[in-house]
Design an enzyme around this catalytic site. Sequence first.
Site, PDB file in Angstrom:
ATOM      1  N   MET A   1       0.836  -1.195   0.000  1.00 29.61           N
ATOM      2  CA  MET A   1       0.000   0.000   0.000  1.00 29.61           C
ATOM      3  C   MET A   1       0.873   1.249   0.000  1.00 29.61           C
ATOM      4  O   MET A   1       1.987   1.244   0.531  1.00 29.61           O
ATOM      5  CB  MET A   1      -0.896   0.008   1.241  1.00 29.61           C
ATOM      6  CG  MET A   1      -1.859  -1.157   1.297  1.00 29.61           C
ATOM      7  SD  MET A   1      -3.092  -1.116  -0.011  1.00 29.61           S
ATOM      8  CE  MET A   1      -4.048   0.321   0.460  1.00 29.61           C
ATOM      9  N   CYS A   2       0.365   2.324  -0.543  1.00 27.71           N
ATOM     10  CA  CYS A   2       1.115   3.568  -0.680  1.00 27.71           C
ATOM     11  C   CYS A   2       0.171   4.740  -0.418  1.00 27.71           C
ATOM     12  O   CYS A   2      -1.032   4.564  -0.218  1.00 27.71           O
ATOM     13  CB  CYS A   2       1.698   3.699  -2.093  1.00 27.71           C
ATOM     14  SG  CYS A   2       2.676   2.275  -2.624  1.00 27.71           S
ATOM     15  N   ARG A   3       0.715   5.923  -0.432  1.00 22.75           N
ATOM     16  CA  ARG A   3      -0.062   7.155  -0.410  1.00 22.75           C
ATOM     17  C   ARG A   3       0.303   7.936  -1.660  1.00 22.75           C
ATOM     18  O   ARG A   3       1.498   8.092  -1.988  1.00 22.75           O
ATOM     19  CB  ARG A   3       0.228   8.002   0.819  1.00 22.75           C
ATOM     20  CG  ARG A   3      -0.025   7.320   2.169  1.00 22.75           C
ATOM     21  CD  ARG A   3      -1.517   7.204   2.515  1.00 22.75           C
ATOM     22  NE  ARG A   3      -2.152   6.064   1.851  1.00 22.75           N
ATOM     23  CZ  ARG A   3      -3.437   5.743   1.963  1.00 22.75           C
ATOM     24  NH1 ARG A   3      -4.233   6.502   2.692  1.00 22.75           N
ATOM     25  NH2 ARG A   3      -3.927   4.696   1.344  1.00 22.75           N
ATOM     26  N   ASN A 114      -1.810   2.832  -5.884  1.00 22.76           N
ATOM     27  CA  ASN A 114      -1.934   2.501  -4.472  1.00 22.76           C
ATOM     28  C   ASN A 114      -2.805   1.264  -4.366  1.00 22.76           C
ATOM     29  O   ASN A 114      -3.976   1.278  -4.757  1.00 22.76           O
ATOM     30  CB  ASN A 114      -2.570   3.652  -3.693  1.00 22.76           C
ATOM     31  CG  ASN A 114      -2.970   3.229  -2.295  1.00 22.76           C
ATOM     32  OD1 ASN A 114      -2.247   2.480  -1.646  1.00 22.76           O
ATOM     33  ND2 ASN A 114      -4.119   3.687  -1.838  1.00 22.76           N
TER      34      ASN A 114
END
Length: 259
Positions: A1-3, A114
């Site tokens: 997961m990322c932003r 994401n």
Amino acid sequence: MCRLAAYLGPAIPLQQFLLEPPHSLYRQSWEPRELKYAKLNADGFGFGWYDPDDTPTAYTSALPIWSDSNLPGLARTLTAPLWLAEVRSATPGNPVHQFNTAPFCDTQHLFTHNGFIRDFHHCAQPEISALLSPDIAAGIRGNTDSEYLFACLRQLLLDDPAAGLPQALHRLFSLLAELVSTQPALLNIIVTDGVRLYATRHGINHECPSLYYTTDDQLFPGGQLIASERLTGDDFWQPVPEHHLLTIGPDEPPGLLSL
């Protein structure tokens, strides 16, 4: 997961977009509020923009964003009317490496993602690889599901030159729904052709990750932004509806299309 985050509007310095907002991506790297499956985004970061010749360019690092000594100088001096950025939290099977760090780019597009596709290397990567032309396959340097999604999107655009990014993204998600079967796939994507931003809030067999947009944040006069989490405490940020594609372009209102 990322932003993720993106900006389109009057030219601004990178620091105004990436570092200065109260809940900037820089801050979200160690203090995210709506991140699933992780507590930090410390596995690299990157940002992309277009040079004066309208060629997409990206700066990526496998370091946490707070530890890159080059960033303050770059953020003060780089100015652009379009920015795309990510802070990364790596998922298992996708090691921390510069080649696995977004944004990814070709000669026209910048792309970031994401989410994740569970068991991607078994349930989807072989089939996607089989669809790719030699030129597109040769451009893949890492092993993330994100980069393969970008490669597949580029292939869909190549196969149907009349299709635009909205149609290609819809086809990409239809293909993935067949490939992943019952596996979860989280598919928040931001991609740009240098003129417009296209962002999806989507999930297959899973709830959608968070995604917001604004067209009138007071810190960005005349600008439009998209972000995984609101960059400011401003009430003008709105959630992108689940399973929708958001389009943001210059001098036009945002558009929403059901996926």
